[in-house]
Design an enzyme around this catalytic site. Structure first.
Site, PDB file in Angstrom:
ATOM      1  CD  GLU A 137      16.953   1.081   5.078  1.00 56.37           C
ATOM      2  OE1 GLU A 137      16.739  -0.117   5.381  1.00 56.37           O
ATOM      3  OE2 GLU A 137      18.033   1.503   4.647  1.00 56.37           O
TER       4      GLU A 137
ATOM      5  CB  CYS B 112      15.852  -3.619   5.117  1.00 55.47           C
ATOM      6  SG  CYS B 112      15.862  -3.616   6.913  1.00 55.47           S
TER       7      CYS B 112
END
Length: 529
Positions: free
Chosen positions: A266, A300
């Site tokens: 990720e 993020c």
């Protein structure tokens, strides 16, 4: 912007008990003795020393792998119903010790308590989700065979073995434990490398799980610089899970490729928010505060680009800027503070560089735009910019701080096109009074998760659905069935009964081919295939 009283550096408000630190750091796999390497981490709120952290070396990592492999073999032999028990106990234990872990998270990261709470909730709810569902996800499953009634097929799930998990510094509690829980429940052992600055919260939950019955060597934590421990960490792993930058993800992929080892990544994002012409101005403006400035933007999946329809732009933007200017910043360990500190000096430098360069090139500051050393060494005001252009670093590159740029768009089509004009595809947000319309638009955005009338939490915290990135934002998914099954090897066992898959007796292959071809039509007509 409010300027609360800040405790003096080193006061008790920003310290952890030494006995707690000693207990937690004893779980790090590292050498001991007078010559053992250590480093001292500060608390971001003040810069004062927080804890001395033992550092692992390459030999320590190899030793961790040896112990993990031995523990994993015994663990994998246990029924899944036994493997989930420590995690069922974990939910209650977390609730009972909530204040302690919130303090640890805040003091080591500098984030506001409400954002530390997100980490607490994530670990409690995600681990409970998998503890409830792992037995069903991992049980042997019957699959349709080639010849109905004649071919019996079973799908089995085996653990990978030893998983190397590299967790980031921005959500150290959540992005460590909530990924490690399904890996362990799947029957693996884990060698975990947290960031050195934010390793205490991971050590805290490891310490707790061991007390709840998790075998000690199943989850081992190593701490150190990638140059020192990165190679042995990855070289001996059977699977690698990484959350971090796109640059780091590419390096991981290249490292494991020669061994054909699986991985999930990720990575970064430059996440867009679309404010449609029918959006509720007040609700959207308040939602945008959470979307953009949770954890001081060090997330993020937080929003860094905002595309606002021209029909609503002149009402929305001033209200949003007003709310941003009124945000309360501070170092208190309570829920009144709306945004805390950045975690690392390098993040403060990156945010400052992006904003200053944009302003020098013609961007307009509507709110924020400067550091706040009066609050703490790593504070930066939540910042809103307009007139950002493509030649500015801020436009396309991930800032990873409390900064959002706003763009006026003339139509939904323009908003979608500009939202998709990026190499990233992690998260997105759409705001409208018509949720059905929002979902239709969301389906056209190239991102792994898209939230309608929320910034990121609705999709991320829906643990039954997968979460991850498209394009340069990642490979694989966490959450949902895939969040556990990725840590397994799937095996198919097929047994053939009564008839073999070749002509019986003296039957010719020509006749056999005719019979098989006819059977296709028959199976289709009877819906057996």
């Amino acid at each position: 912007m409010a300027s609360p009283t800040v405790p003096a550096p080193g006061t008790a408000a920003h310290r952890l008990p030494q006995a707690l630190i000693d207990r937690l750091t004893s779980h790090i796999v590292a050498g001991d003795g007078p010559d053992a390497a250590t480093t001292t981490i500060p608390t971001p709120f003040t810069g004062a020393d927080l804890a001395a952290i033992p550092l692992s070396g390459a030999a320590d990592v190899r030793r961790a792998h040896e112990r993990a492999r031995k523990a994993q073999r015994a663990w994998a032999r246990l029924p899944v119903s036994e493997r989930v028990k420590p995690f069922l106990r974990l939910a209650d234990a977390l609730v009972e010790r909530r204040e302690e872990i919130l303090d640890v998270i805040q003091i080591e990261t500098g984030k506001a308590r409400r954002h530390a709470l997100e980490e607490f909730l994530d670990v409690a709810l995600c681990s409970l989700y998998y503890a409830r569902r792992a037995p069903g996800l991992l049980k042997p499953k019957r699959r349709q065979g080639m010849m109905p009634g004649l071919t019996r097929v079973q799908e089995l799930r085996h653990p990978k073995g030893v998983v190397a998990l590299i967790a980031p510094w921005n959500y150290p509690f959540a992005l460590g434990a909530s990924d490690i829980a399904p890996a362990l429940m799947a029957g693996n052992a884990v060698i975990h490398k947290p960031d050195t600055q934010t390793c205490l919260s991971s050590l805290w939950v490891l310490d707790l799980l061991v007390s709840l019955g998790l075998p000690r060597d199943l989850w081992q934590i190593v701490v150190g610089e990638p140059a020192e421990i990165g190679d042995p960490l990855i070289d001996e792993a059977d699977y690698v899970s990484f959350t971090g930058s796109t640059r780091g993800g590419r390096a991981i992929a290249a490292k494991v490729a020669p061994r054909l080892v699986g991985y999930s990544l990720e990575l970064g994002g430059k996440n867009p928010m679309l404010v449609l012409d029918d959006a509720d101005v007040e609700r959207t403006a308040r939602g945008a505060l959470r979307a953009c400035f949770t954890n001081a933007g060090q997330l993020c999946i937080s929003i860094e680009r905002m595309y606002v329809h021209a029909a609503i732009y002149d009402r929305f933007v001033p209200r949003f800027a007003e709310l941003v200017k009124g945000m309360r910043l501070g170092t208190e360990l309570d829920f009144a503070v709306e945004m805390g500190s950045l975690t690392y000096p390098r993040q403060l430098e990156a945010v400052t560089r992006h904003v200053d360069q944009a302003v020098e090139a013609g961007a307009t500051v509507l709110a924020g735009g400067k550091a706040r050393p009066d609050l703490g060494p790593l504070f930066y005001e939540p910042t809103v910019l307009t007139d950002v252009t493509g030649d500015m670093d801020l436009c396309a590159n991930e800032t990873f701080g409390p900064v959002v740029s706003i763009y006026k768009v003339a139509s939904v089509e323009e908003a979608i096109t500009r939202a998709n004009d990026t190499e990233y595809g992690l998260n997105a947000s759409v705001w409208t009074r018509n949720p059905a319309r929002g979902r239709r638009i969301a389906a056209r955005i190239h991102a792994g998760t898209v939230n309608v009338n929320d910034g990121f939490g609705a999709a991320y915290a829906s643990y039954d659905a997968p979460m991850g990135g498209m394009k340069q934002s990642g490979v694989g998914r966490r959450h949902g069935a895939e969040g556990l099954l990725k840590f397994t090897e799937v095996q198919t066992i097929a047994s053939q009964h009564i008839a073999d898959l070749e002509p019986p007796g003296s039957l010719s292959y020509e006749k056999f081919a005719d019979i098989m071809a006819s059977s296709i039509k028959t199976m289709k007509r009877l819906r057996l295939k």
